[in-house]
Design a protein around this motif. Structure first.
Motif, mmCIF file in Angstrom:
data_model
loop_
_atom_site.group_PDB
_atom_site.id
_atom_site.type_symbol
_atom_site.label_atom_id
_atom_site.label_comp_id
_atom_site.label_asym_id
_atom_site.label_seq_id
_atom_site.Cartn_x
_atom_site.Cartn_y
_atom_site.Cartn_z
ATOM 1 N N VAL A 144 0.861 -1.193 0.000
ATOM 2 C CA VAL A 144 0.000 0.000 0.000
ATOM 3 C C VAL A 144 0.893 1.237 0.000
ATOM 4 C CG1 VAL A 144 -1.792 1.253 1.246
ATOM 5 C CG2 VAL A 144 -1.752 -1.267 1.292
ATOM 6 N N PRO A 145 0.771 2.109 -1.003
ATOM 7 C CA PRO A 145 1.593 3.318 -1.040
ATOM 8 C C PRO A 145 1.403 4.182 0.209
ATOM 9 C CG PRO A 145 0.552 2.959 -3.162
ATOM 10 C CD PRO A 145 -0.075 1.977 -2.211
ATOM 11 N N VAL A 146 2.508 4.723 0.691
ATOM 12 C CA VAL A 146 2.486 5.592 1.866
ATOM 13 C C VAL A 146 2.401 7.039 1.399
ATOM 14 C CG1 VAL A 146 3.809 6.381 3.869
ATOM 15 C CG2 VAL A 146 3.798 3.946 3.257
ATOM 16 N N PRO A 147 1.438 7.805 1.926
ATOM 17 C CA PRO A 147 1.340 9.224 1.540
ATOM 18 C C PRO A 147 2.653 9.961 1.783
ATOM 19 C CG PRO A 147 -0.595 8.547 2.787
ATOM 20 C CD PRO A 147 0.374 7.413 2.869
ATOM 21 N N ASP A 148 2.916 10.982 0.976
ATOM 22 C CA ASP A 148 4.185 11.701 1.034
ATOM 23 C C ASP A 148 4.469 12.291 2.407
ATOM 24 O OD1 ASP A 148 4.640 11.124 -1.621
ATOM 25 O OD2 ASP A 148 3.889 13.057 -2.353
ATOM 26 N N ASP A 149 3.426 12.726 3.106
ATOM 27 C CA ASP A 149 3.645 13.380 4.389
ATOM 28 C C ASP A 149 3.509 12.430 5.585
ATOM 29 O OD1 ASP A 149 1.001 13.113 3.802
ATOM 30 O OD2 ASP A 149 0.424 15.181 4.252
ATOM 31 N N VAL A 150 3.622 11.118 5.339
ATOM 32 C CA VAL A 150 3.648 10.121 6.411
ATOM 33 C C VAL A 150 5.016 9.447 6.401
ATOM 34 C CG1 VAL A 150 2.662 7.969 7.297
ATOM 35 C CG2 VAL A 150 1.162 9.720 6.322
ATOM 36 N N SER A 151 5.700 9.443 7.526
ATOM 37 C CA SER A 151 7.005 8.798 7.607
ATOM 38 C C SER A 151 6.845 7.285 7.593
ATOM 39 C CB SER A 151 7.731 9.228 8.882
ATOM 40 O OG SER A 151 7.073 8.696 10.025
ATOM 41 N N LEU A 152 7.870 6.576 7.161
ATOM 42 C CA LEU A 152 7.825 5.112 7.208
ATOM 43 C C LEU A 152 7.765 4.622 8.654
ATOM 44 C CD1 LEU A 152 10.294 4.076 4.358
ATOM 45 C CD2 LEU A 152 7.791 3.946 4.362
ATOM 46 N N ARG A 153 8.341 5.360 9.557
ATOM 47 C CA ARG A 153 8.277 5.018 10.991
ATOM 48 C C ARG A 153 6.822 4.955 11.445
ATOM 49 N NH1 ARG A 153 11.118 5.863 15.970
ATOM 50 N NH2 ARG A 153 9.907 6.993 17.552
ATOM 51 N N HIS A 154 6.035 5.936 11.036
ATOM 52 C CA HIS A 154 4.620 5.946 11.418
ATOM 53 C C HIS A 154 3.801 4.989 10.554
ATOM 54 C CE1 HIS A 154 4.933 10.160 13.488
ATOM 55 N NE2 HIS A 154 5.466 9.184 14.194
ATOM 56 N N ALA A 155 4.200 4.815 9.299
ATOM 57 C CA ALA A 155 3.464 3.903 8.413
ATOM 58 C C ALA A 155 3.508 2.472 8.923
ATOM 59 C CB ALA A 155 4.036 3.973 7.003
ATOM 60 N N ALA A 156 4.563 2.114 9.657
ATOM 61 C CA ALA A 156 4.652 0.764 10.219
ATOM 62 C C ALA A 156 3.542 0.492 11.222
ATOM 63 C CB ALA A 156 6.017 0.562 10.875
ATOM 64 N N LEU A 157 2.875 1.541 11.710
ATOM 65 C CA LEU A 157 1.779 1.367 12.660
ATOM 66 C C LEU A 157 0.418 1.329 11.995
ATOM 67 C CD1 LEU A 157 4.182 2.236 14.549
ATOM 68 C CD2 LEU A 157 2.413 3.032 16.110
ATOM 69 N N ALA A 158 0.388 1.373 10.658
ATOM 70 C CA ALA A 158 -0.903 1.284 9.967
ATOM 71 C C ALA A 158 -1.602 -0.035 10.277
ATOM 72 C CB ALA A 158 -0.714 1.441 8.461
ATOM 73 N N GLU A 159 -0.821 -1.104 10.442
ATOM 74 C CA GLU A 159 -1.434 -2.419 10.711
ATOM 75 C C GLU A 159 -2.155 -2.449 12.060
ATOM 76 O OE1 GLU A 159 -1.764 -6.792 11.541
ATOM 77 O OE2 GLU A 159 -1.016 -5.120 12.741
ATOM 78 N N PRO A 160 -1.480 -2.155 13.181
ATOM 79 C CA PRO A 160 -2.230 -2.169 14.444
ATOM 80 C C PRO A 160 -3.317 -1.104 14.511
ATOM 81 C CG PRO A 160 0.001 -1.338 14.776
ATOM 82 C CD PRO A 160 -0.044 -1.915 13.401
ATOM 83 N N LEU A 161 -3.069 0.060 13.909
ATOM 84 C CA LEU A 161 -4.111 1.087 13.903
ATOM 85 C C LEU A 161 -5.318 0.643 13.086
ATOM 86 C CD1 LEU A 161 -2.011 4.371 13.565
ATOM 87 C CD2 LEU A 161 -3.473 3.719 15.498
ATOM 88 N N GLY A 162 -5.080 -0.084 11.996
ATOM 89 C CA GLY A 162 -6.189 -0.610 11.211
ATOM 90 C C GLY A 162 -7.047 -1.568 12.019
ATOM 91 N N VAL A 163 -6.388 -2.405 12.832
ATOM 92 C CA VAL A 163 -7.117 -3.323 13.715
ATOM 93 C C VAL A 163 -7.995 -2.527 14.681
ATOM 94 C CG1 VAL A 163 -6.852 -5.022 15.574
ATOM 95 C CG2 VAL A 163 -5.390 -5.151 13.546
ATOM 96 N N SER A 164 -7.411 -1.482 15.278
ATOM 97 C CA SER A 164 -8.152 -0.664 16.236
ATOM 98 C C SER A 164 -9.322 0.057 15.574
ATOM 99 C CB SER A 164 -7.214 0.355 16.874
ATOM 100 O OG SER A 164 -6.153 -0.275 17.555
ATOM 101 N N LEU A 165 -9.084 0.606 14.388
ATOM 102 C CA LEU A 165 -10.144 1.356 13.708
ATOM 103 C C LEU A 165 -11.312 0.456 13.343
ATOM 104 C CD1 LEU A 165 -8.132 3.751 11.367
ATOM 105 C CD2 LEU A 165 -9.305 4.316 13.505
#
Length: 358
Positions: A144-165
């Protein structure tokens, strides 16, 4: 290359393995960050854990471990595409991506109705992705492409955040709702952030660890309670006459019962934890109050990945409606992954989310 494999409970090794070749429809990703997930810790403690296996009491018998062990570890991945296979025309080398690991068979009853995250392909299986490594090869549909203004450090949390959402979505939280969250680990913290983004009127949190209580406040909690000092259920009942939605995010009998008894009659309790064993509850807490007790598993994927909670997590980070930084407590190199697992297992540890940087 080096990759982390589980060889048995408490037996995590960095193995020397052959890099996988890119084939048609796949991409190689140079891994920048991989988060240590609660599921990873669960398997480290008890051995390979099935995604779903009701017929075997939600466990894999030790006599069958040879089928799964050693197994690769790590699935909360963000990095940069380094190579693309034939038939991949929507990604190219240099693209920053994070991985939605939902796999779909497209044949079962759940895939037929668009519930790809419940695909029967996962029945009795385990999450087997080689994310604790320099490089990972996956189907291009998972990148999944990461938006330009999202760091890869924060993008690594998309998975757990997706579970929470998804949990927040299952409860239908809106601006008129007060919510209670029991357990402020990574998933509970994501629920707090998601409920705040959804406009929840008030968010109450019960969490015994100080660092997690601090993170809960930073992510939008209005009232944070230490259950070793305060009876959270009594407090919530007194202050709210019970909330409209509660979330069980700790995986214990106590927190499940507390979530039920904190919720108003006719309202919803969402279970997001993976429980290590069966726990007792009183059915009257559900029946006599007409409460709804619902499960929430993963997030949408497959052909609907672009509409999933995973993608929404990236968008909420990009819009600065969710800031994942309070969840991240440490970044470690690959050779420190074993000590990081041990520290996260320690009930007195103040670690929350540890990122591995291969």
């Amino acid at each position: 290359m080096d990759a982390v494999y589980l060889h048995g409970p408490g037996d995590l090794r960095i193995d020397d393995v052959e890099p996988r070749a890119v084939s048609a429809g796949t991409v190689a990703v140079d891994v920048e960050y991989t988060g240590i997930c609660g599921t990873d810790l669960h398997e480290y403690e008890v051995g390979p854990v099935p995604i779903r296996a009701e017929g075997t009491d939600h466990s894999i018998p030790e006599t069958e471990w040879d089928e799964y062990l050693p197994k690769p570890m790590g699935h909360e991945v963000a990095g940069t595409v380094s190579e693309v296979g034939n038939d991949v025309d929507d990604l190219q080398a240099g693209d920053r991506v994070t991985l939605n690991m939902v796999a779909a068979c497209h044949d079962c009853r759940y895939c037929a109705t668009g519930k790809y995250h419940l695909c029967e392909r996962g029945d009795g299986g385990v999450v087997s992705s080689r994310g604790f490594a320099d490089r990972i090869v996956v189907p291009s549909s998972m990148a999944v492409p990461v938006p330009d203004d999202v760091s890869l450090r924060h993008a690594a949390l998309a998975e757990p955040l997706g579970v929470s959402l998804r949990g927040v979505r299952r409860a239908g939280v809106g601006p008129t709702d007060r919510v209670a969250v029991f357990g402020a680990g990574p998933i509970g913290l994501g629920v707090i952030a998601g409920a705040a983004a959804a406009g929840a009127r008030a968010i109450y949190v019960s969490e015994p660890r100080a660092a997690r209580r601090e993170a809960a406040t930073a992510l939008g909690a209005d009232v944070v309670l230490d259950p070793t000092d305060v009876d959270a259920v009594e407090y919530i009942q007194r202050e709210t006459d019970r909330v409209e939605a509660a979330f069980e995010c700790a995986g214990t009998a106590t927190t499940l019962t507390d979530a039920l008894r904190s919720t108003a009659y006719g309202e919803t309790v969402v279970v997001l934890s993976v429980f290590e064993e069966e726990v007792p509850i009183h059915p009257n807490d559900i029946m006599q109050a007409e409460r709804e007790l619902v499960g929430s598993f993963g997030f949408q994927g497959g052909p609907l990945a672009s509409q999933s909670e995973f993608t929404a997590a990236l968008e909420l980070i990009a819009d600065e409606r969710i800031d994942p930084e309070p969840m991240i407590t440490e970044t470690v190199p690959l050779d420190s992954v074993g000590s990081a697992f041990e520290e996260l297992r320690d009930p007195s540890s103040e670690q929350i989310k540890v990122l591995v940087e291969p």
